[in-house]
Scaffold this motif. Structure first.
Motif, PDB file in Angstrom:
ATOM      1  N   THR A 171       0.832  -1.207   0.000  1.00 25.70           N
ATOM      2  CA  THR A 171       0.000   0.000   0.000  1.00 25.70           C
ATOM      3  C   THR A 171       0.861   1.249   0.000  1.00 25.70           C
ATOM      4  N   TYR A 172       1.942   1.224   0.802  1.00 28.19           N
ATOM      5  CA  TYR A 172       2.834   2.387   0.839  1.00 28.19           C
ATOM      6  C   TYR A 172       3.425   2.656  -0.540  1.00 28.19           C
ATOM      7  N   PHE A 173       3.894   1.619  -1.210  1.00 23.66           N
ATOM      8  CA  PHE A 173       4.527   1.821  -2.520  1.00 23.66           C
ATOM      9  C   PHE A 173       3.516   2.324  -3.547  1.00 23.66           C
ATOM     10  N   ARG A 174       2.307   1.815  -3.507  1.00 24.29           N
ATOM     11  CA  ARG A 174       1.278   2.285  -4.447  1.00 24.29           C
ATOM     12  C   ARG A 174       0.990   3.769  -4.241  1.00 24.29           C
ATOM     13  N   ARG A 175       1.042   4.219  -2.998  1.00 22.49           N
ATOM     14  CA  ARG A 175       0.678   5.610  -2.719  1.00 22.49           C
ATOM     15  C   ARG A 175       1.849   6.576  -2.885  1.00 22.49           C
ATOM     16  N   HIS A 176       3.082   6.136  -2.576  1.00 21.98           N
ATOM     17  CA  HIS A 176       4.201   7.078  -2.488  1.00 21.98           C
ATOM     18  C   HIS A 176       5.400   6.737  -3.372  1.00 21.98           C
ATOM     19  N   ARG A 177       5.473   5.517  -3.907  1.00 26.60           N
ATOM     20  CA  ARG A 177       6.462   5.137  -4.912  1.00 26.60           C
ATOM     21  C   ARG A 177       7.914   5.325  -4.466  1.00 26.60           C
ATOM     22  N   ARG A 178       8.229   4.965  -3.232  1.00 23.50           N
ATOM     23  CA  ARG A 178       9.624   5.002  -2.770  1.00 23.50           C
ATOM     24  C   ARG A 178      10.103   3.578  -2.524  1.00 23.50           C
ATOM     25  N   ARG A 179      10.857   3.058  -3.475  1.00 20.02           N
ATOM     26  CA  ARG A 179      11.305   1.667  -3.401  1.00 20.02           C
ATOM     27  C   ARG A 179      12.299   1.452  -2.255  1.00 20.02           C
ATOM     28  N   ASP A 180      13.128   2.457  -1.972  1.00 22.92           N
ATOM     29  CA  ASP A 180      14.130   2.285  -0.927  1.00 22.92           C
ATOM     30  C   ASP A 180      13.491   2.069   0.439  1.00 22.92           C
ATOM     31  N   LEU A 181      12.371   2.726   0.703  1.00 23.91           N
ATOM     32  CA  LEU A 181      11.719   2.545   1.997  1.00 23.91           C
ATOM     33  C   LEU A 181      10.948   1.232   2.071  1.00 23.91           C
ATOM     34  N   VAL A 182      10.512   0.719   0.942  1.00 24.42           N
ATOM     35  CA  VAL A 182       9.902  -0.608   0.946  1.00 24.42           C
ATOM     36  C   VAL A 182      10.914  -1.645   1.428  1.00 24.42           C
ATOM     37  N   VAL A 183      12.134  -1.555   0.914  1.00 27.36           N
ATOM     38  CA  VAL A 183      13.209  -2.450   1.363  1.00 27.36           C
ATOM     39  C   VAL A 183      13.480  -2.262   2.850  1.00 27.36           C
ATOM     40  N   ALA A 184      13.492  -0.996   3.311  1.00 24.97           N
ATOM     41  CA  ALA A 184      13.757  -0.714   4.722  1.00 24.97           C
ATOM     42  C   ALA A 184      12.653  -1.284   5.610  1.00 24.97           C
ATOM     43  N   PHE A 185      11.390  -1.089   5.238  1.00 26.76           N
ATOM     44  CA  PHE A 185      10.287  -1.599   6.052  1.00 26.76           C
ATOM     45  C   PHE A 185      10.319  -3.117   6.148  1.00 26.76           C
ATOM     46  N   LEU A 186      10.524  -3.782   5.003  1.00 26.18           N
ATOM     47  CA  LEU A 186      10.572  -5.244   5.017  1.00 26.18           C
ATOM     48  C   LEU A 186      11.771  -5.755   5.806  1.00 26.18           C
ATOM     49  N   GLY A 187      12.935  -5.116   5.603  1.00 24.26           N
ATOM     50  CA  GLY A 187      14.137  -5.557   6.305  1.00 24.26           C
ATOM     51  C   GLY A 187      14.026  -5.395   7.808  1.00 24.26           C
ATOM     52  N   VAL A 188      13.494  -4.258   8.248  1.00 21.84           N
ATOM     53  CA  VAL A 188      13.332  -4.025   9.689  1.00 21.84           C
ATOM     54  C   VAL A 188      12.344  -5.012  10.281  1.00 21.84           C
ATOM     55  N   ASN A 189      11.216  -5.207   9.613  1.00 22.66           N
ATOM     56  CA  ASN A 189      10.183  -6.093  10.143  1.00 22.66           C
ATOM     57  C   ASN A 189      10.678  -7.534  10.258  1.00 22.66           C
ATOM     58  N   VAL A 190      11.227  -8.054   9.171  1.00 24.66           N
ATOM     59  CA  VAL A 190      11.672  -9.451   9.190  1.00 24.66           C
ATOM     60  C   VAL A 190      12.874  -9.617  10.109  1.00 24.66           C
ATOM     61  N   GLY A 191      13.762  -8.631  10.156  1.00 26.91           N
ATOM     62  CA  GLY A 191      14.910  -8.710  11.050  1.00 26.91           C
ATOM     63  C   GLY A 191      14.505  -8.745  12.512  1.00 26.91           C
ATOM     64  N   VAL A 192      13.588  -7.851  12.897  1.00 26.56           N
ATOM     65  CA  VAL A 192      13.099  -7.847  14.279  1.00 26.56           C
ATOM     66  C   VAL A 192      12.366  -9.145  14.591  1.00 26.56           C
ATOM     67  N   LEU A 193      11.560  -9.602  13.643  1.00 27.92           N
ATOM     68  CA  LEU A 193      10.830 -10.853  13.838  1.00 27.92           C
ATOM     69  C   LEU A 193      11.790 -12.017  14.073  1.00 27.92           C
ATOM     70  N   ALA A 194      12.851 -12.110  13.275  1.00 27.81           N
ATOM     71  CA  ALA A 194      13.795 -13.224  13.401  1.00 27.81           C
ATOM     72  C   ALA A 194      14.579 -13.166  14.708  1.00 27.81           C
ATOM     73  N   VAL A 195      15.104 -11.987  15.031  1.00 27.72           N
ATOM     74  CA  VAL A 195      15.919 -11.855  16.244  1.00 27.72           C
ATOM     75  C   VAL A 195      15.078 -12.066  17.491  1.00 27.72           C
ATOM     76  N   ALA A 196      13.890 -11.423  17.547  1.00 29.24           N
ATOM     77  CA  ALA A 196      13.054 -11.552  18.734  1.00 29.24           C
ATOM     78  C   ALA A 196      12.522 -12.977  18.890  1.00 29.24           C
ATOM     79  N   SER A 197      12.224 -13.642  17.786  1.00 34.79           N
ATOM     80  CA  SER A 197      11.743 -15.027  17.875  1.00 34.79           C
ATOM     81  C   SER A 197      12.836 -15.967  18.375  1.00 34.79           C
ATOM     82  N   THR A 198      14.069 -15.703  17.990  1.00 34.08           N
ATOM     83  CA  THR A 198      15.186 -16.550  18.398  1.00 34.08           C
ATOM     84  C   THR A 198      15.549 -16.345  19.864  1.00 34.08           C
TER      85      THR A 198
END
Length: 204
Positions: A20-47
């Protein structure tokens, strides 16, 4: 089993958020940042997470990653909201709450709050800009009248950031509301009349 459900819910939520963010604002670099932060926090906190250190771990990750992100390339307040939502979703997906439904409800609430508040139709007429005006304008009434005539809008708030008497410029931060086209001409005329009145008074 609950942990797998939460991980799946987090991945679905962050996918919807970034799409939804990319459709509205078209910033690819922040899409990578959002996904990386989310999955990184998920992996570290789960471990590392456990019932005894879960709360402290979540707050620690939230604080450390926030400091790192906010000290890097500047992003606006809307993107800060998306960033913190991605971070919070990762923590909610990794650290189960007292009940499964509670964590899922908080994920849905967070997602709905960000996506609805950022919807293009929500307060779409209200905007903010930083402008540099030609001329050192010291009279506030004349400044508002000039901005309304320039923007064709109703100015709700203007903050003068800098008046340069040497280069004859005025730096302003203005918050305004766009008006309908049928009202814009009359509103611009009112602004010009107010500016002429102010100029006439100053000359007198």
């Amino acid at each position: 089993m609950d942990q797998l459900v939460l991980i799946g819910a987090d991945l679905a939520a962050i996918g919807l958020l970034t799409w939804t963010y990319f459709r509205r604002h078209r910033r690819r670099d922040l899409v990578v940042a959002f996904l990386g932060v989310n999955v990184g926090v998920l992996a570290v906190a789960s471990t590392l997470g456990s019932a005894s250190i879960g709360a402290g771990l979540g707050l620690g990750l939230f604080g450390v990653l926030s400091i790192i992100r906010l000290r890097s390339t500047e992003i606006d307040q809307r993107e800060v909201a998306y960033y913190f939502a991605a971070l919070a979703l990762g923590i909610l997906g990794a650290l189960p709450g007292p009940a499964l439904w509670q964590s899922l409800a908080f994920m849905a609430l967070l997602l709905a709050a960000v996506l609805l508040a950022d919807h293009p139709r929500v307060m779409r007429r209200h905007q903010r800009q930083e402008l540099v005006l030609d001329g050192a304008v010291l009279d506030r009434v004349a400044l508002v009248a000039r901005l309304e005539g320039l923007l064709g809008a109703r100015v709700h708030h203007v903050a003068v950031q800098r008046v340069d008497l040497v280069n004859d410029t005025t730096w302003v931060d203005v918050r305004y509301e766009s008006v309908a086209p049928t009202r814009r001409r009359g509103h611009a005329q009112d602004a010009r009349d107010a500016q002429r009145t102010t100029t006439s008074s100053a000359v007198s």
